[in-house]
Structure formats: C-alpha cells, structure tokens
Enzyme design. Structure first.
Site, PDB file in Angstrom:
ATOM      1  N   LYS A  76       1.070   5.646  -1.110  1.00 46.11           N
ATOM      2  CA  LYS A  76       1.434   4.443  -1.359  1.00 46.11           C
ATOM      3  C   LYS A  76       0.580   3.801  -2.502  1.00 46.11           C
ATOM      4  O   LYS A  76      -0.594   4.493  -2.575  1.00 46.11           O
ATOM      5  CB  LYS A  76       0.915   3.490  -0.153  1.00 46.11           C
ATOM      6  N   SER A 151       4.847  -3.616   4.231  1.00 43.84           N
ATOM      7  CA  SER A 151       4.784  -3.417   2.722  1.00 43.84           C
ATOM      8  C   SER A 151       4.433  -1.962   2.475  1.00 43.84           C
ATOM      9  O   SER A 151       5.021  -1.836   1.220  1.00 43.84           O
ATOM     10  CB  SER A 151       3.413  -4.003   2.337  1.00 43.84           C
ATOM     11  N   SER A 175       2.310  -3.027   8.449  1.00 41.60           N
ATOM     12  CA  SER A 175       3.021  -2.407   7.139  1.00 41.60           C
ATOM     13  C   SER A 175       3.030  -0.937   7.310  1.00 41.60           C
ATOM     14  O   SER A 175       3.910  -0.456   6.291  1.00 41.60           O
ATOM     15  CB  SER A 175       2.147  -2.934   6.044  1.00 41.60           C
TER      16      SER A 175
END
Ligand code: GLN
Length: 484
Positions: A76, A151, A175
């Site tokens: 990420k 997210s 997330s």
C-alpha cells in the site's frame, strides 16, 4: 501460476519448479495487461522487482529460503519505500521519494519478498471506496462499475484480480477488512501494536495498524509472521514474542466458542449477506464450535466516537505537511501565511480537509471536553463491552460490511452514508483488537465477507478459525471473470 496461493507458490519456488524471476515477470505482465482498467497501482517498480527476484533466486539456490523468498507482493502506498515514490494517495506527496523503508517494508524485503509496486489508496487512508485518491478511483474486478472498498482498495483489487500474489494494507477503522470483504479476499488486521508503525504514514496514531490482504488465511499468516514483532523505532510496538502462526493454525481443532453480536444483524444489513454469514456460522458449528449470542451494548456509538477521535488525531498528524521540508509547495506566494494556506489548500483533497476541520474543531478550547473527552470515555465503554463478551467466548463472528460493493460515485456526496460502511469494523480498532474478513458467499453476484474478531494478541486463534473455515469452503478460491 497466478491461480496459486502464496503458500503454493512458496513450495514451487523452494522445489525450483519456478524461479522468482519467472514468477515476477508473470505478475508484471499481468499488471500490464489488467491494471489500466483497474488502476490498483500508483507506482510499478519493474526494474527493482526483477533485481530482487534475481537475488531471491540466488538465495533459493544457496538453500537460504524463507516462505517469502521470491514471492511478488505489493505495498500500500502508505508505507515509505526507500528511493521509491511514496504518495499516500495524495497530491501533497506526489513528488515525495522516501529516503528510508518502513519497518514492514524492510522486514518483508529481508524475508526475500519481491516488491512489484505501490498500490492505490484513499487519500491519507481516509475513505471506504478508494474514490478519494488523487490518482483516481480503483475499480472492483468483480464489477468494474463498483468500488473495491477502501482505503486499501488498490491492494484488495490487485490480490482479487490475481495481479499480485499478496499485499500489505493498513486498517484504522476497517481499511483492510472492508476492502477485503468487497473484493472477495482475506484481510487481516492484527492487534494494535503487533506490527510496527515506523515508516507508515500516520492517519490516527491510536488506531492505525498494518496488516495483510491475501487469498487465504494461510497466506496472511505467512506474511504477518515476517511483519510482526517489536521495533525499537516504534514505542507502541508490542514487545510480546510472535508465536508460530502456521503451526498454531494447523494444530488440531479444539472446541471454540463463538459469540455472535446480535445487534450486527439489524435492519442495516443486506439480506443476502445476512444469509451468507448465517451459513458461515453453520460451518463453524459443523466444525464443533458452540455459538452464543452476545451483546455489545455501546457498539452503535462506535462510528460517532471514531469520527471524533480519528479526525482529532489526523488534524495533528497532518500538520507536518506544510510544504517546508517535503511534499507539495505552493509557488509565487507573497508571504508565509499565503504559503501555508495555498500549499495545504492545493495539496489536500476535500475529504482530508473535512477531517482536518472536524479534528481541529473537536480539539479546540471550549469543545474539547464536549467532544474529544466524551469520545474517549465512550471509547472505553466500547472496549469494556468487548472485554465482557470475551470473558464468555473466544471469537466474535458477524458481518464485515452492511452491503456488498456499491457503485462508483454512489456515496461520494453523502459522507455519513460513506462513514456507515465501517459500522461493523470500527469497534475492533477502538478496542485495539485483531480482526479478519474472509469470503463467505455472494450477494447479487458480489462477494460477501464474514468478520472474525479475537482477543488481544490472539492472532493465532483467528488464523486458525479462518484456516479451518477455508478448508471447508471454496469461497476464497473464486476468481472474478476475466482474471482467472
Ligand atoms: N473508512 C474509514 C475512514 O474513512 C476507515 C479508514 C481506514 O481504516 N484507514 O476513516
């Protein structure tokens, strides 16, 4: 190759049935083929990936294997990566090249994992749909008109589409678990502090926790094994030794008792999702688990509490983005005030601004007691509810999200609707507990996730429950059409 799990590829690499260079080239080629439509990557690190793969092949030849040696993964874009652009999904960091690796990145690299690139995400991890990213929306491989969740939406979409073998993510209010549920994969958020936050760009420091997005619980355990553990660079990293998750996961199934928070099955939950989760509970019963109803008395307050605490911490953490030392910097300004105002005005997107304004407000003199202090008290009540529930049961099981993936654009104009996506996940963050979402069925052709929440530091038990569930089911083996 890409239809295999991390664990299977790890065996193939160790037995030299495939080389890491071949595997890495295969995934890079799949990214080229599919990521234009998905947009799950912000940066692809092709050259360094192939270098790392060649180095991994040497290690394998020399017999120095770890289960991750030569495995291509994605990070990420919230994790700092040495000499590689690290954006956190924001224009503010569009020009930021990190001078060091986050602990998570360093540990996975030491274990021999190959980094394919950095995945798309909601700006500063604020969102549940990956639509707040400066780099555009990520599309859900199950239906490209739907969001993948957020997210960690880029990580989830990449693993679901099998264009990365596994990925890292972070979970502040859901997330990892929420995008895993919406994308039909396994998402694991450990206990707060189990994984170091060093080099992980801060959103809400008392809630943020790194974890994994993988096809299976077995794969998640392999990744977490290398990521977890104390770190002298993060004073909130837990010193407790990291158990052997793989061994614990495969140990014989003993009777566990599962608590079902009945108020999670209220009107807000999609009918077909509720059916899938009840069927999932029946599988656990078949495995010999006892199922009990539990009540989490204050859980309905978790979203309001979170939207005081998280923005408060964010407003403080994001103060560092002022254009002076790094990141976006406004040009042609007349004075310092204009410099700050324009830098932050231009660099941040509207959701981030909304959080900073909310956070600043709830921390301001006169409102601090009414909002922030009050929220901290309710946070404690929510924690106490979990503790009470866990005096009676080993694991809590329920839905991960109220609905399956929703349409792109559908909730962008209504922040409250967007925030309610995390209604079942936020509690575990407020209480610092580990949680995992595993695929358990479909609703209208879209994947449904079932959430398991465990006791503090009891990751092993969660992995085990998820692993046994996945031995009995094949929901985690389903691949979206076009990505087989
Ligand atoms: N969706 C929640 C938010 O927008 C949680 C995000 C997260 O876990 N990073 O804040």
């Amino acid at each position: 190759m890409h239809d295999k799990t991390l664990a299977q590829l790890s065996d193939d690499l160790a037995a030299r049935r495939v080389s890491s260079v071949e595997l890495t080239e295969h995934y890079l080629q799949r990214i080229d083929q599919h990521d234009k439509e998905l947009n799950s990557f912000i940066t692809i690190t092709r050259e360094s990936a192939l270098e790392q793969a060649a180095a991994a092949d040497k290690r394998i030849k020399a017999g120095e294997t770890s289960p991750l040696t030569g495995i291509p993964i994605a990070h990420k874009d919230i994790f700092c990566t040495d000499n590689v652009k690290t954006t956190c999904g924001s224009k503010m960091l569009d020009n930021f090249v990190s001078p060091y690796d986050a602990t998570v990145v360093a540990r996975l690299a030491e274990a021999g994992a190959v980094m394919l690139g950095k995945t798309n995400m909601d700006e500063f991890a604020m969102g549940s749909s990956n639509e707040t990213s400066y780099y555009g929306v990520v599309r859900n491989p199950w239906d490209k008109e739907k969001v993948p969740g957020g997210s960690s939406g880029g990580s989830a979409a990449a693993v679901a589409a099998r264009i990365a073998c596994a990925a890292t993510g972070t979970d502040t209010g859901g997330s990892i678990r929420q995008p895993a549920a919406l994308s039909g994969i396994t998402g694991f958020k450990p206990t707060y502090g189990r994984v170091s936050r060093y080099g992980m760009i801060a959103f809400a420091s008392s809630l943020d926790q790194a974890g994994t997005l993988t096809q299976t619980a077995e794969d998640g355990a392999i990744l977490l094994q290398a990521m977890a553990g104390d770190d002298e660079r993060d004073s909130t990293a837990l010193p407790d030794p990291v158990p052997d998750y793989g061994a614990a996961m495969r140990s014989p199934w003993e009777k566990i008792s599962i608590g079902v928070p009945e108020n999670f099955f209220d009107d807000g939950l999609d009918d077909a999702s509720a059916v899938a989760i009840r069927e999932g509970l029946a599988i656990f019963e078949k495995l010999g688990a006892t199922i009990k109803d539990v009540r989490l008395e204050h859980i309905h307050l978790s979203v309001p509490v979170y939207y005081v605490v998280a923005p408060a911490e964010a407003s403080s953490n994001l103060a560092r983005f002022d254009g002076v030392r790094f990141g976006h910097r406004a040009e042609d300004v007349d004075d310092l005030t204009e410099f700050y105002m324009r830098t932050r005005g231009e660099g941040f997107g509207s959701e981030v601004k909304r959080r900073i304004l909310t956070g600043t407000y709830v921390l301001s003199a006169g409102y601090f007691d009414a909002y922030y202090l009050q929220a901290q008290k309710v946070r404690q009540l929510i924690s106490d509810d979990f503790e009470r529930a866990f005096s009676d049961v080993d694991v809590l099981v329920g839905p991960t999200t109220p609905t399956p993936a929703f349409g792109i654009g559908q909730k962008m104009d209504d922040p409250i609707q967007m925030y309610l996506n995390d209604i079942y996940t936020i509690g575990a963050n407020l209480a610092g507990l580990p949680g995992v979402s595993i695929p358990c069925g479909f609703s209208g052709g879209l994947p449904v996730g079932m959430q398991l929440v465990g006791k503090q530091l009891n990751e092993a038990e969660l992995f085990k429950a998820a692993y046994y569930f996945q031995q009995e089911t094949d929901w985690h083996e389903q691949v979206p059409a076009g990505y087989e």
